[in-house]
Each structure stands twice: as structure tokens, then as C-alpha cells.
Write a protein that holds these residues in place. Sequence first.
Motif, short mmCIF file in Angstrom:
data_model
loop_
_atom_site.label_atom_id
_atom_site.label_comp_id
_atom_site.label_asym_id
_atom_site.label_seq_id
_atom_site.Cartn_x
_atom_site.Cartn_y
_atom_site.Cartn_z
N LEU A 193 -11.99 -6.73 25.26
CA LEU A 193 -11.52 -6.17 23.99
C LEU A 193 -9.99 -6.10 23.95
CD1 LEU A 193 -12.43 -5.08 21.27
CD2 LEU A 193 -12.59 -2.81 22.31
N ASP A 194 -9.38 -5.77 25.07
CA ASP A 194 -7.92 -5.74 25.15
C ASP A 194 -7.32 -7.12 24.85
OD1 ASP A 194 -5.28 -4.63 25.96
OD2 ASP A 194 -5.54 -5.98 27.67
N ILE A 195 -7.90 -8.16 25.43
CA ILE A 195 -7.40 -9.53 25.18
C ILE A 195 -7.60 -9.89 23.70
CG2 ILE A 195 -7.71 -11.99 25.73
CD1 ILE A 195 -6.34 -10.37 27.98
N ILE A 196 -8.73 -9.52 23.13
CA ILE A 196 -8.98 -9.80 21.71
C ILE A 196 -7.94 -9.10 20.84
CG2 ILE A 196 -10.58 -9.46 19.77
CD1 ILE A 196 -12.88 -9.70 21.92
N LYS A 197 -7.71 -7.82 21.10
CA LYS A 197 -6.74 -7.06 20.29
C LYS A 197 -5.34 -7.63 20.41
CE LYS A 197 -9.06 -2.58 20.25
NZ LYS A 197 -9.05 -1.20 20.76
N ARG A 198 -4.93 -7.94 21.63
CA ARG A 198 -3.58 -8.49 21.82
C ARG A 198 -3.47 -9.88 21.24
NH1 ARG A 198 -3.43 -7.77 27.86
NH2 ARG A 198 -1.60 -9.09 27.75
N GLY A 199 -4.52 -10.69 21.40
CA GLY A 199 -4.53 -12.03 20.83
C GLY A 199 -4.45 -12.00 19.31
N ALA A 200 -5.12 -11.01 18.72
CA ALA A 200 -5.12 -10.88 17.25
C ALA A 200 -3.74 -10.54 16.71
CB ALA A 200 -6.14 -9.83 16.82
N LYS A 201 -2.85 -10.03 17.56
CA LYS A 201 -1.47 -9.76 17.14
C LYS A 201 -0.61 -11.02 17.22
CE LYS A 201 -1.49 -4.95 18.73
NZ LYS A 201 -0.97 -4.04 19.76
N VAL A 202 -1.01 -11.95 18.07
CA VAL A 202 -0.22 -13.16 18.30
C VAL A 202 -0.67 -14.30 17.38
CG1 VAL A 202 0.36 -14.92 20.03
CG2 VAL A 202 0.22 -12.51 20.71
N PHE A 203 -1.99 -14.39 17.14
CA PHE A 203 -2.54 -15.48 16.34
C PHE A 203 -3.02 -14.96 15.00
CE2 PHE A 203 -2.98 -16.73 20.77
CZ PHE A 203 -2.42 -17.99 20.75
N ASP A 204 -3.07 -15.86 14.02
CA ASP A 204 -3.55 -15.48 12.69
C ASP A 204 -5.02 -15.12 12.73
OD1 ASP A 204 -1.04 -16.01 11.48
OD2 ASP A 204 -1.53 -18.15 11.45
N LYS A 205 -5.77 -15.81 13.59
CA LYS A 205 -7.20 -15.58 13.70
C LYS A 205 -7.65 -15.81 15.13
CE LYS A 205 -11.59 -16.91 11.62
NZ LYS A 205 -12.22 -17.74 10.59
N ILE A 206 -8.59 -14.97 15.58
CA ILE A 206 -9.23 -15.14 16.87
C ILE A 206 -10.71 -15.41 16.62
CG2 ILE A 206 -9.91 -14.04 19.06
CD1 ILE A 206 -6.92 -14.52 18.95
N VAL A 207 -11.23 -16.47 17.20
CA VAL A 207 -12.66 -16.75 17.17
C VAL A 207 -13.19 -16.44 18.56
CG1 VAL A 207 -14.45 -18.50 16.86
CG2 VAL A 207 -12.39 -18.56 15.42
N VAL A 208 -13.96 -15.37 18.66
CA VAL A 208 -14.59 -15.01 19.93
C VAL A 208 -15.86 -15.86 20.02
CG1 VAL A 208 -15.61 -13.19 21.33
CG2 VAL A 208 -13.68 -12.67 19.80
N ALA A 209 -15.93 -16.72 21.04
CA ALA A 209 -17.00 -17.69 21.16
C ALA A 209 -17.90 -17.33 22.34
CB ALA A 209 -16.42 -19.09 21.33
#
Length: 159
Positions: free
Chosen positions: A18-34
Amino acid sequence: MKVAVYPGSFDPITNGHLDIIKRGAKVFDKIVVAVLINIDKKGLFTPDERVKLIEKAVCDMDNVEVVSFNGLLIDLLKERNSRVVLKGLRAVSDFEYEMQMALMNNKLDSEIETVFMMTAAENSFLSSSSVKQVAKFGGSIEGLVPDCIIEDVINQVKR
């Protein structure tokens, strides 16, 4: 739009994920969790159940989508108009495996780049396997997985 795909088994999602998702969502316009469908492994949760648990954990994040996939990651990247794989690293041992995967993906498609994020120190010991083991033997998984899925994990290991 910069879209990153964050692949994994997420069985179950941990606070490290969840931490990686949250931080990634600040860097990228969209995160697709696959969520990876691995037919050779019997997980604690089915792929569909894992998708639902992750959706529950990221319900307040507008730029995160959760999907399941089977096959080559580069095919999913093409489907989602992404050229970026997002991966979290806990230790040097993670890096060795993830580097091999990144190089293979790049070999299959030279447009694919892998971005590594270091885990937060408080999550460096955390894995889905350790969460399952703690839950199975009745230990507290509070602080290890998102609060909203604790009951789901406990109920599943009791089956």
C-alpha cells in the motif's frame, strides 16, 4: 498521461504494498495494480478476492485501478498504454530477482522501463507470506495489512 503498472501476487496486500501504491500515485498520473494469476500456486485468496481486497484498501485513491492478469506483463502494459513497471524493493535479495525481471521485460520490449521504489523502513521486514503465517497462528496482523482487510484475512485463514 504517465501510467505505471504495479504487478504482484498481493496475497494478501500488505502495508508495504500500500505504501508503494500511495507513493507511486504521487509520481504517476495513474497506477494500475496488476494481480498476477499464477495457475501453479494455490493462494490464500483467489485472484478476484485479492482484487476486491486491494480495491477496498485504495478506495480513496482516484488514480489507482486494480486488475488481474495472466500472461506476459508486457502484454498488460500495452493494453494499459503504459511503458513503466513499478516495483517495490525491501532488500538486496529483492533487487537481484527484480533486476532479472526488469531486464527480461526490456529484452521483450525495449520501450519498457522499470522504476524501483525502496520500501519505507517500517515495512522492510513485511511480506504476504509472513502475514499469512502470523494470522494462521493467531498473532496480531494489525499494522501489517490495511485495517480495512484485517477481518478478511483472519476469516480466510480460519477456513
